[in-house]
Design a protein around this motif. Structure first.
Motif, PDB file in Angstrom:
ATOM      1  N   HIS A 220     -36.203  -8.193 -13.231  1.00  0.00           N
ATOM      2  CA  HIS A 220     -36.956  -7.600 -14.324  1.00  0.00           C
ATOM      3  C   HIS A 220     -37.416  -6.231 -13.847  1.00  0.00           C
ATOM      4  N   HIS A 221     -37.187  -5.197 -14.665  1.00  0.00           N
ATOM      5  CA  HIS A 221     -37.529  -3.817 -14.326  1.00  0.00           C
ATOM      6  C   HIS A 221     -38.609  -3.299 -15.268  1.00  0.00           C
ATOM      7  N   ASN A 222     -39.677  -2.748 -14.710  1.00  0.00           N
ATOM      8  CA  ASN A 222     -40.650  -1.973 -15.480  1.00  0.00           C
ATOM      9  C   ASN A 222     -40.289  -0.510 -15.281  1.00  0.00           C
ATOM     10  N   LYS A 244     -37.300  -3.940 -24.040  1.00  0.00           N
ATOM     11  CA  LYS A 244     -38.440  -3.894 -24.943  1.00  0.00           C
ATOM     12  C   LYS A 244     -39.240  -2.619 -24.666  1.00  0.00           C
ATOM     13  N   GLU A 245     -39.436  -1.805 -25.687  1.00  0.00           N
ATOM     14  CA  GLU A 245     -40.291  -0.629 -25.507  1.00  0.00           C
ATOM     15  C   GLU A 245     -41.748  -1.065 -25.579  1.00  0.00           C
ATOM     16  N   VAL A 258     -38.838 -14.011 -19.973  1.00  0.00           N
ATOM     17  CA  VAL A 258     -39.701 -14.460 -21.059  1.00  0.00           C
ATOM     18  C   VAL A 258     -39.232 -13.962 -22.426  1.00  0.00           C
ATOM     19  N   PHE A 259     -38.250 -13.064 -22.463  1.00  0.00           N
ATOM     20  CA  PHE A 259     -37.806 -12.517 -23.735  1.00  0.00           C
ATOM     21  C   PHE A 259     -37.024 -13.559 -24.529  1.00  0.00           C
ATOM     22  N   LYS A 263     -33.892 -17.045 -24.146  1.00  0.00           N
ATOM     23  CA  LYS A 263     -34.463 -18.375 -24.321  1.00  0.00           C
ATOM     24  C   LYS A 263     -33.415 -19.441 -24.016  1.00  0.00           C
ATOM     25  N   GLY A 264     -33.769 -20.356 -23.146  1.00  0.00           N
ATOM     26  CA  GLY A 264     -32.854 -21.434 -22.806  1.00  0.00           C
ATOM     27  C   GLY A 264     -31.918 -21.135 -21.660  1.00  0.00           C
ATOM     28  N   ILE A 265     -31.962 -19.912 -21.109  1.00  0.00           N
ATOM     29  CA  ILE A 265     -31.093 -19.576 -19.988  1.00  0.00           C
ATOM     30  C   ILE A 265     -31.502 -20.385 -18.766  1.00  0.00           C
TER      31      ILE A 265
END
Length: 356
Positions: A220-222, A244-245, A258-259, A263-265
C-alpha cells in the motif's frame, strides 16, 4: 538518539557504493545474521525464480540494478545475495517456518494522509515499524543521484531506498505499508518499484510504476505531490492497482487491503493490523478539525490497539516503531520531521528544496 545520516551522490553505481560503504559495518554485524535473510539465501540462491526476476529487473530498471550493484560492493556482499534481500515480500515461504520468522514477515506500519485545509499544506505521516534487530541500526539518507531528482529516505541496512518513507525534490512523497496478499509471482520486486517512485518527477509517473502488470508483489502506497497538491492512497498487490484520491478528511492505512476493489482477495490480516486500522479510523472520525496534528494519531497507545508500537506490546506482527516521519508538502520545500524519542524531544528536521 537521531538516525545516523548518510549523504551520497553520483552515478547509480557511485551512489550505491557510497551508501554501501557507509552501512557496511552495520550490515556485517546485524543484517547478515537476520533469520529471514539467511533463510532466503538458503532457499533461493541460484534458483530459476530469482534468475527470472533479476533478468526482468535489469531490463526494466537497469539504473537501479547498477545502484544495487554498487551497494553490494560497498557492503562487501555478493550481488545475488543483495538482490535476494531486496526481494523481501516477493518470495513465497512454506508453512513450516518458525513463529519468529512468520512474525517478522508480517511487518506493521501505520500512515496518515492529511490533505490541505484552512490554508495549511498537506501532510503525510508514517510510523515505520520494524524488527527489533534494526532498533538503533537504521539510517537517514540524503541522496543526489545524477540520473534523477535528489531524494531523502529512511534506510534499512542492506536495502535500496524507498520502501519505507521518503521524498524527492520533484515534490513526490511516498510512505509504504506492507500487505500480505497471496498473489505472488516472479516479476519486478516491489522494492525496485518503490525506488522508481522516488525517482519520479510527477504523480502520473509514480502511478505508472504501480500500474505495471509485471510486478512480483505489492504494497500500500501513500503518495503526495507538493506541486500538484494531490494526495493518493494506493493499494497495489501484484494482481491489481486501486487508487483513491484523498481530499477533505484525513485518511489512515495499516497493513492489509481495505478498498472495495479487493474485497474477498486472499490475504493475511494480523490482529495488530486490524486493530490499528480500526483505532486510527476512530481517531479520525472523532476529530474536531480537518487539519489535526498527526502525532495525536500515530503516537496513540490505547491498550490492545497500540498504533505506536513498543517492544513486547503483544502485537502479532513487527513490534517496534523504529521512527516516525511527518512530511509537510509546501510549494517550495518539503519539511520532514523525524521522531525517534516519543517524548517528542528527540527530533531531527530536514528541509528538502523543490526544483522548479
Amino acid at each position: 538518539m537521531p538516525l545516523s545520516l548518510i549523504e551520497a551522490s553520483g552515478t547509480p553505481f557511485e551512489l550505491g557504493h557510497q551508501i554501501g560503504t557507509a552501512i557496511k559495518a552495520t550490515v556485517q554485524s546485524i543484517s547478515i545474521h537476520n533469520e529471514e535473510f539467511v533463510a532466503a539465501e538458503r532457499r533461493w540462491t541460484g534458483s530459476d525464480y530469482i534468475k527470472q526476476m533479476m533478468s526482468l529487473t535489469k531490463d526494466v530498471y537497469p539504473a537501479f540494478m547498477e545502484e544495487l550493484r554498487g551497494l553490494a560492493e560497498g557492503m562487501d556482499i555478493g550481488f545475488e545475495r543483495a538482490f535476494i534481500w531486496n526481494c523481501r515480500g516477493d518470495l513465497r515461504w512454506p508453512d513450516d517456518i518458525s513463529p519468529e520468522m512468520a512474525a517478522n514477515l508480517a511487518e506493521g506500519c501505520t500512515s496518515v494522509i492529511i490533505p490541505p485545509a484552512d490554508g495549511n499544506p498537506g501532510m503525510i505521516a508514517h510510523n515505520e515499524d520494524g524488527s527489533f534487530d534494526y532498533e538503533g541500526h537504521c539510517f537517514w539518507l540524503k541522496a543526489n543521484p545524477s540520473n534523477g531528482p535528489a531524494f531523502e529516505s529512511f534506510l534499512y541496512p542492506g536495502m535500496i531506498a524507498g520502501h519505507s518513507m521518503g521524498a524527492n525534490s520533484a515534490g513526490i512523497v511516498q510512505t509504504i505499508n506492507n500487505i500480505r496478499v497471496h498473489d505472488l509471482k516472479p516479476g519486478l520486486p516491489r522494492h525496485f518499484i518503490c525506488r522508481a517512485i522516488l525517482g519520479s518527477s510527477s504523480m502520473d509517473e509514480a502511478i505508472s510504476h504501480l500500474k505495471r502488470k509485471d510486478r512480483a508483489s505489492g504494497f500500500h502506497h501513500n503518495l503526495g505531490s507538493a506541486k500538484e497538491e494531490k494526495f493518493l492512497s494506493v493499494e497495489a498487490p501484484a494482481s491489481g492497482c486501486a487508487i483513491k484520491e484523498v481530499s477533505g478528511a484525513p485518511s489512515t492505512h495499516a497493513n492489509h487491503l481495505v478498498f472495495e476493489e479487493f474485497k474477498g482477495i486472499d490475504q493475511e490480516i494480523t490482529t495488530s493490523s486490524g486493530n490499528r486500522q480500526c483505532r486510527s479510523e476512530a481517531l479520525v472520525e472523532a476529530l474536531e478539525t480537518p487539519y489535526p496534528d498527526p502525532k495525536n494519531i500515530l503516537f496513540d497507545q490505547k491498550s490492545g490497539e497500540e498504533i505506536l508500537r513498543m517492544p513486547k506490546d503483544g502485537g502479532d506482527d513487527y513490534g517496534q516503531t523504529l521512527a516516525t516521519g511527518i512530511f509537510t508538502l509546501g510549494q517550495s520545500e518539503i519539511t520532514i520531521d523525524i521522531y525517534r524519542d516519543y517524548s517528542k524531544k528527540d527530533t531531527a528536521q530536514h528541509r528538502l528544496p523543490l526544483i522548479s
